[in-house]
Enzyme design. Sequence first.
Site, short mmCIF file in Angstrom:
data_model
loop_
_atom_site.label_atom_id
_atom_site.label_comp_id
_atom_site.label_asym_id
_atom_site.label_seq_id
_atom_site.Cartn_x
_atom_site.Cartn_y
_atom_site.Cartn_z
CB CYS A 176 -0.83 0.09 1.28
SG CYS A 176 -2.02 -1.21 1.47
NE ARG B 238 -9.11 -2.36 -2.61
CZ ARG B 238 -9.50 -2.84 -1.45
NH1 ARG B 238 -10.63 -3.49 -1.34
NH2 ARG B 238 -8.76 -2.70 -0.37
#
Length: 478
Positions: free
Chosen positions: A307, A406
């Site tokens: 991430c 997303r």
Amino acid sequence: MAGRFTSKLLNAPIVFNFKDLILLPGLSRVEPSEIDLRTRFTTNIELNLPFVSSPMDTVTESEMAIALARQGGIGVIHRNCTVEEQVNMVKRVKRSESFIIRDVLTIGPEMTVGDAHRYMREHSISGLPVIDGEGRLLGIITGRDVRFADPSLKIKDAMTKDVITAHEGITPEEAIELMRRHKIEKLPVVDKDGRLTGLITYKDVALRKMYPNAVRDEQGRLRVAAAVSPFNLNRAKKLAKYADALVIDVAHFHNSNVISATKKLVKEVGIDVVIGNLGTREAVLDSVSKIDEVAGLRVGIGSGSVCTTTQITKAGAPTLFAVAQAADALAELGADIPIIADGGIKGPGDIALALALGASSAMMGYVFAACKESPSPMTIIKGTYYKLHRGMGSPEARRKRYALDRYSQPAKGIPEGTEMWVPYKGEVASVVAELAAGLRAAMGYAGAATVREMWEKARVAWVPGSLEGFNRGLKTEF
Ligand code: XMP
């Protein structure tokens, strides 16, 4: 005097994550081997181990989901593909083994041996029950019967007529015993009128024995979950026909549009739906009170190994903080919903910490991407094998158009993930065994014999700085 903004600054809470905490040893009455790792994935789905694989296209496709369910965990099939591809991956897991096969391929008595031969070859099967127009079992024809017979011979003249059959209530042990006694590999299941209702094969029953810890549905098929967008009801409905649970796959669930779309989706699909990702108490209170039946919470924002969300946006809810917040919110609501800790988990100690703070299971991308069964490519760098792990918001994943909703280009102009090469760790079975052994050891230190006891008994302590100083010289990564 501190004004509004200064107060905001001075009252900023401390948020902890894996590297900041340790598990404090407590009085133990159990040996690690006696520790029970059974838990819940959702309100209706039990696991034998608290391990879940992330819905990422370098982590979970059919092979990973099959391997993990056989060991006692569950895989969540990613959605970075077409609806058909995702449905097929789920179907492959469901078809991989079952105690009683329901969609049995059959043949009629007036057809020929040549037809049977062709049919068996086309479907890669070794035998066909023979049924009449009413579905009553007349016989069985196997590879052995057709191999040397005249292809024009009618099935009714080539089949075995005295078939050993089973009734619906038969147990796997009874089925094995019956097949051994009669030296047969296929056992048709019939109702009281002699109508064929299913088929048991020796291979499937043997697999049950080989994987006693496997997580299966009522029909003996491996369990599997699938990731969905809350805005794609069509995909969700198609998957719900085969999957055991759906996992809402959005980076930030606490958003009114996402919540109302999910509320609708939950009503339509009729199976367990896990919501997420959630990061704060308020997010859980808001979501759980607005959606009628939430079956699980996936929590943690921005802590994943690949991430870059927090780096780029400075927004995030570290996984351990998110777990504790969710557990407290559920207690406030009096709701008994399992929490899945998601992001940044690298080994058994991290899982133990997540359980100590109220999680029921741990979702892992990094750990499982490194396994043989992950769909990611392998490379060799200076004599060491590596597998690729990439964020679903990474530029490469975003290029695949189905990831767009997303961490999407239209909604978000920047990527929120990256990619990395992780050292190859071998088969899921051995990685899971190592995780389970490490987790049992950790729970032994905490004095907890079950996951619930971890919630009650395990205490944690803050290590200022990081564990690198604490563990000087030791390898802290799994
Ligand atoms: P690990 O650390 O196990 O984390 O690899 C897996 C989880 O990371 C999340 N995920 C992302 N988060 N940008 C993010 O901010 C991304 O591109 C991304 N891809 C995956 C996801 O929750 C997953 O389970």
